[in-house]
Enzyme design. Structure first.
Site, PDB file in Angstrom:
ATOM      1  N   LYS A   1       0.611 -49.325 -92.339  1.00 21.21           N
ATOM      2  CA  LYS A   1      -0.276 -50.386 -91.855  1.00 21.21           C
ATOM      3  C   LYS A   1       0.487 -51.707 -91.678  1.00 21.21           C
ATOM      4  CE  LYS A   1      -3.226 -49.699 -95.271  1.00 21.21           C
ATOM      5  NZ  LYS A   1      -2.668 -48.449 -95.862  1.00 21.21           N
ATOM      6  N   THR A   2       1.263 -52.076 -92.683  1.00 18.38           N
ATOM      7  CA  THR A   2       2.045 -53.311 -92.594  1.00 18.38           C
ATOM      8  C   THR A   2       3.101 -53.210 -91.503  1.00 18.38           C
ATOM      9  OG1 THR A   2       1.710 -53.755 -94.955  1.00 18.38           O
ATOM     10  CG2 THR A   2       3.531 -54.896 -93.867  1.00 18.38           C
TER      11      THR A   2
ATOM     12  N   ASP B   1      -3.085 -58.557 -95.920  1.00 17.77           N
ATOM     13  CA  ASP B   1      -3.038 -57.261 -96.599  1.00 17.77           C
ATOM     14  C   ASP B   1      -4.137 -57.228 -97.665  1.00 17.77           C
ATOM     15  OD1 ASP B   1      -2.157 -54.745 -97.224  1.00 17.77           O
ATOM     16  OD2 ASP B   1      -0.474 -55.417 -98.450  1.00 17.77           O
TER      17      ASP B   1
ATOM     18  N   THR C   1      -7.048 -50.330 -97.939  1.00 16.72           N
ATOM     19  CA  THR C   1      -7.149 -48.939 -98.364  1.00 16.72           C
ATOM     20  C   THR C   1      -8.599 -48.557 -98.640  1.00 16.72           C
ATOM     21  OG1 THR C   1      -6.781 -49.615-100.664  1.00 16.72           O
ATOM     22  CG2 THR C   1      -4.848 -48.953 -99.398  1.00 16.72           C
TER      23      THR C   1
ATOM     24  N   ARG D   1       6.187 -43.627 -97.004  1.00 11.92           N
ATOM     25  CA  ARG D   1       6.753 -44.426 -98.105  1.00 11.92           C
ATOM     26  C   ARG D   1       7.280 -43.529 -99.211  1.00 11.92           C
ATOM     27  NH1 ARG D   1       2.713 -48.457-100.772  1.00 11.92           N
ATOM     28  NH2 ARG D   1       3.026 -49.574 -98.800  1.00 11.92           N
TER      29      ARG D   1
END
Length: 348
Positions: free
Chosen positions: A73-74, A118, A167, A226
């Site tokens: 997302k980032t 975020d 999330t 990740r």
């Protein structure tokens, strides 16, 4: 070899370790849609919106990215900024404690700037209300003074783009959700996509890795880039010590076994969650808070980090009464499902 269990996750690292982890992940972060592996539909649709905005010489509509942690997302927010050739200002929900925090950021934005928030679901309600007019009318209404002498002053803002990531989209209020013109949910990655990511990261880090080794890492990465990059880093260490820096299938398998990450990507805490539901609560249903207390973990961490994957892979079933372990969970852990007293009575 040391045991990692749940400690192998970025969410469980100390502040100093997390800083090093962020630097490691930033090194591997793709900077264009072409380098970004997976999420094809999102890349296509957002890419079209970006091209349209550029042709109209206008700012991009507000964007909301939802989905489990670690899916990109980032990274996508930074890619959008790069594609739009816009400046990006980043913050997070917990940092924005009072209206002045968001007001200061909004008034400093220039035309076509991107404000990335975020964990936007953690923005306090009093701060969130300032975003409504800012996102919709590009105005900021500020209350000056208090009591009978209080008055409202409206400040005109430059036309900007707000990108939010969360999330837990279910915690966003309807008024805030409605102001996002582009909404994208990121899904878990398949094994082939993760293998491509592992190969790309290995190339950047100058790590020698065989196809079979990359596939072992990909299969145990819980569908998350990740985690794939973190497992690559762990596996590199064993390869350096035992195999001249080359990650083979055998090295990858040995390394991840040493860190208690099994062939389905489940680690020590995943198994503890499942065995707690099965042994302590007889397979469920059981509430999330009860599970959290039993395993010694925060309920929010279980709900955001662990549960989505366990549900996706079919180990846990969510019901209106709570969480239940599935037959697959019993099979994976090598446990036998006990018959209820009602079932035993039927077969007597």
């Amino acid at each position: 070899m040391p045991r990692a269990g749940s400690g192998a996750r970025i969410e469980k690292l100390s502040a100093e370790e997390q800083k090093g982890e962020r630097e490691f992940l930033n090194e591997l972060r793709p900077h264009t849609f072409e380098d970004f592996v997976g999420q094809h539909k999102i890349k296509v649709n957002v890419g079209v919106s970006i091209e349209s905005s550029k042709k109209r010489n206008d700012s991009l509509d507000h964007v909301l990215f939802t989905g489990p942690p670690g899916l990109g997302k980032t990274t996508l927010a930074y890619i959008i900024a790069s594609e739009m050739k816009s400046r990006i200002i980043t913050t997070s929900g917990p940092v924005l404690e009072k209206p002045g925090d968001i007001a200061g950021m909004l008034t400093k934005l220039q035309a076509k700037d991107i404000l990335f928030i975020d964990e936007i679901h953690r923005v306090p309600k009093i701060v969130e209300e300032y975003l409504y007019s800012a996102m919709e009318d590009y105005k900021l209404d500020i209350i000056i003074d208090q009591g009978p002498g209080a008055r409202s002053v409206s400040l005109q803002l430059e036309k900007f783009t707000l990108i939010g990531s969360t999330t837990r989209s279910g915690l966003l209020s309807a008024p805030l959700l409605d102001r996002f013109g582009i909404r994208c949910r990121l899904n878990y990655y398949n094994t082939d996509e993760l293998a491509d990511i592992v190969h790309r990261s290995a190339g950047i880090l100058k790590i020698r890795i065989e196809d079979e080794g990359a596939m072992i890492i990909a299969r145990r990465s819980r569908g998350t880039p990740r985690i794939a990059n973190r497992l690559l880093k762990l596996t590199r260490d064993l390869a350096t010590v035992k195999n001249k820096g080359i990650i083979t299938e055998e090295i990858a398998d040995e390394s991840l076994n040493n860190w208690d990450i099994d062939h389905r990507g489940l680690d020590e805490l995943d198994k503890k969650i499942l065995t707690t539901i099965i042994d302590t609560y007889k397979g469920g249903p059981v509430g999330l808070n009860s599970i959290a207390v039993s395993v010694g973990e925060e309920s929010g961490t279980i709900e955001d980090v662990y549960e989505p994957f366990l549900v996706q892979e079919g180990f846990i079933r969510r019901t209106s009464r709570g969480r239940e372990a599935t037959d697959l969970a019993y099979e994976h852990l090598g446990l036998k499902k006990k018959k209820s007293k009602l079932q035993e009575g039927l077969f007597e």
